[in-house]
Motif scaffolding. Structure first.
Motif, short mmCIF file in Angstrom:
data_model
loop_
_atom_site.label_atom_id
_atom_site.label_comp_id
_atom_site.label_asym_id
_atom_site.label_seq_id
_atom_site.Cartn_x
_atom_site.Cartn_y
_atom_site.Cartn_z
N ARG A 183 1.07 -1.24 0.04
CA ARG A 183 -0.06 0.00 -0.16
C ARG A 183 0.93 1.19 0.09
N GLN A 234 3.06 -0.43 3.92
CA GLN A 234 2.90 -1.79 4.47
C GLN A 234 2.72 -2.71 3.25
N GLY A 269 1.09 -6.36 6.39
CA GLY A 269 0.56 -5.68 7.53
C GLY A 269 1.69 -5.19 8.61
N ILE A 270 1.38 -4.22 9.42
CA ILE A 270 2.54 -3.50 10.22
C ILE A 270 3.07 -4.58 11.26
N MET A 271 2.12 -5.03 11.75
CA MET A 271 2.33 -6.08 13.02
C MET A 271 3.22 -7.21 12.50
N ALA A 272 2.86 -7.94 11.36
CA ALA A 272 3.65 -8.96 11.03
C ALA A 272 4.77 -8.65 10.49
N ASP A 293 8.86 2.55 11.44
CA ASP A 293 8.64 3.54 12.47
C ASP A 293 8.42 2.89 13.77
N ARG A 331 -3.96 0.51 27.30
CA ARG A 331 -3.82 0.14 25.99
C ARG A 331 -3.82 1.23 25.20
N PRO A 371 -3.13 4.25 22.83
CA PRO A 371 -1.73 4.93 22.54
C PRO A 371 -1.87 6.53 22.71
N PHE A 373 1.24 2.09 19.55
CA PHE A 373 1.32 0.69 19.97
C PHE A 373 2.92 0.01 19.58
#
Lengths: 384, 123
Positions: free
Chosen positions: A31, A43, A46-49, A242, A308, A310, A332
């Protein structure tokens, strides 16, 4: 739904420019967003992965938007010691340092990496610098203004820049370029891969072991494909870059650093070696001296956040009823598993362990001044 | 039960006078990994278009608007412990809140599933 503070909203009017890997990113399912004047991948999956992949394996980042500069000519070291507060004369070939450009008032114009070249890299230039993408044209203007005519600065915009970061980056890099296995943190060298010259430094901005690879733009896709063909490597976007750098406690120019703040307040005094502090002779020295003696008015600190929710850039920091600072980066933290932030607070509230509050959408949430990095650095240093 | 959609990517299931509100699969895909959802309190009264909830992804915070006017009768407490439900099951278990519908005529301007699909395809 409306995005409150998406990275894309930071962009201005100018049409965005495409980087050499633009089509490659899109083909990988990225994206794309506007960042520093370029279309950049925020990304892929996905950012977390992608964040987790980089902490466990190796992430490949396209940082070709950054400015790559070569310096040569009579008196180049002396000239750069006027512009940079760091020790350039003592910088050995193939060694890299973190440094910054300061204005007359000691405010930070940009932060950067500077290295001494060798082996005839970049047409025999002596010094190589990597500066931030969003500030590179301002940096170039500032340096042209302050460099003597004998020193030649070359903006190497025909070079792309990749970063390979993570605990498996060493194995992955060595699979393509075996000689890189010898490099330690902040060392660099000129290598050849399939006839392509690569200037590779063992450095990065995630807190992990890894490399930054300067490659001719017309070969960058070949290299990116070869790296991503390795089992350790996946492409990783700006979003995870980031969150990774925030966990590593590393400031981002334009957010955590700008021309209002100083080196000492930013807790970046390590970039100014003893000789330079004492002898001065660089733009902005007076403020450095004053703040070393009297302390800075405000300080960059890490903050752990209760709960939780942010706290993001721009959120105000309080001690009781008093406004004492502002969050400059926050979100997060995937590896920490909780929200974290970086911010600037007035000196009396900057001590580790100080309990503060951050206002988010009219609510106060608890925060504590915390040591950085939030996730330990894992650089490859010489074994002591 | 009828399902309606807004151009802000919310869905609304209406059963009698109770409307259940969530965000669409397209919306969660755009937001990415969701790490926190701030839900309205029971009893909160919204006009159509008011800020009703905030959804925080790794990267950004986004407002969720009340798609129709009404009073909040329940918020989805499961999202407090597991905000990622919005990613994994946005249009069922990842619902946000339930409203007592104040004015059923406000539903008339909303899209049905076919119209919403067409709308998303045009983006």
């Amino acid at each position: 739904m409306t995005g409150k503070d998406d990275v894309a909203t930071l962009e201005e009017e100018l049409p965005l420019v495409e980087l050499p890997l633009d089509a490659w990113h899109r083909a990988k399912g990225a994206r794309m967003v506007g960042f520093a004047g370029y279309h950049m991948p925020i990304q892929y999956e996905g950012i977390m992965a992608e964040h987790a992949w980089t902490r466990e394996h190796a992430g490949l980042f396209d940082v070709s938007h950054m400015g790559q500069l070569g310096f040569s000519g009579e008196g180049v070291d002396e000239a750069l010691e006027v512009l940079l507060p760091s020790d350039i004369k003592g910088l050995k070939p193939f060694r890299q340092r973190y440094s910054m450009l300061l204005d007359e008032e000691g405010g930070i114009l940009d932060d950067l990496m500077v290295s001494r070249l060798g082996d005839g890299a970049f047409d025999g230039a002596e010094i190589y610098m990597v500066v931030n993408g969003a500030t590179k044209y301002d940096d170039i203007g500032w340096m042209i203004e302050h460099l003597p005519d004998e020193v030649v600065m070359n903006h190497m915009d025909e070079q792309a820049l990749l970063a390979l970061q993570g605990p498996e980056a060493g194995d992955a890099m060595a699979a393509l370029v075996p000689g890189t296995a010898e490099l330690l943190f902040m060392q660099s060298g000129l290598f050849t891969w399939r006839g392509v010259p690569l200037w590779i430094s063992r450095s990065g901005y995630t807190g992990e072991d890894g490399f930054e690879i300067s490659v001719p733009a017309d070969s960058v896709q070949l290299l990116a494909d070869a790296l991503c063909a390795l089992p350790q490597v996946k492409p990783v976007g700006l979003g995870a870059r980031d969150s990774l750098r925030l966990e590593a406690g590393l400031p981002l120019y334009g957010h955590d650093l700008d021309s209002r703040v100083s080196t000492i307040g930013a807790d970046l005094g390590f970039a100014i070696q003893k000789r330079r502090r004492e002898e001065g002779g660089f733009i902005g020295h007076a403020r450095v001296l004053k703040e070393l003696a009297d302390g800075p008015g405000t300080k960059r600190v890490g903050l752990t956040i209760e709960g939780r929710l942010p706290a993001r850039e721009g959120a105000q920091i309080y001690s009781g009823a008093n406004l004492v600072g502002e969050v400059t980066s926050g979100g997060f933290a995937p590896t920490v598993g909780a929200p974290i932030a970086m911010g600037w607070v007035s000196l009396p509230h900057a001590a580790l362990g100080t309990a503060l509050e951050i206002e988010v959408r009219g609510k106060r949430i608890g925060a504590t001044v915390a040591p950085m990095p939030f996730v330990p650095h894992r650089y490859r240093r010489a074994k002591s | 039960m009828s399902r309606y959609f807004t151009d802000e990517h919310e869905w609304i299931d209406v059963a009698g006078e109770i409307a259940t509100v969530g965000i669409t699969d397209y919306a969660q895909e755009q937001l990415g990994d969701i790490v926190f959802v701030e839900l309205p309190a029971e009893g909160a009264v919204f006009e159509k278009g008011d800020d009703a909830a905030v959804v925080e992804s790794v990267k950004a915070a986004s407002d969720v608007y009340a798609p129709i006017s009404g009073e909040v009768v329940e918020a989805n407490g499961a999202l407090e412990d597991e905000p990622a439900l919005v990613n994994s099951d946005p249009e069922e278990d990842g619902w946000f809140f339930k409203l007592r519908v104040a004015d059923a005529s406000e539903l008339d301007g909303l899209m049905d599933e076919a119209a919403y699909k067409k709308f998303v395809a045009s983006l």
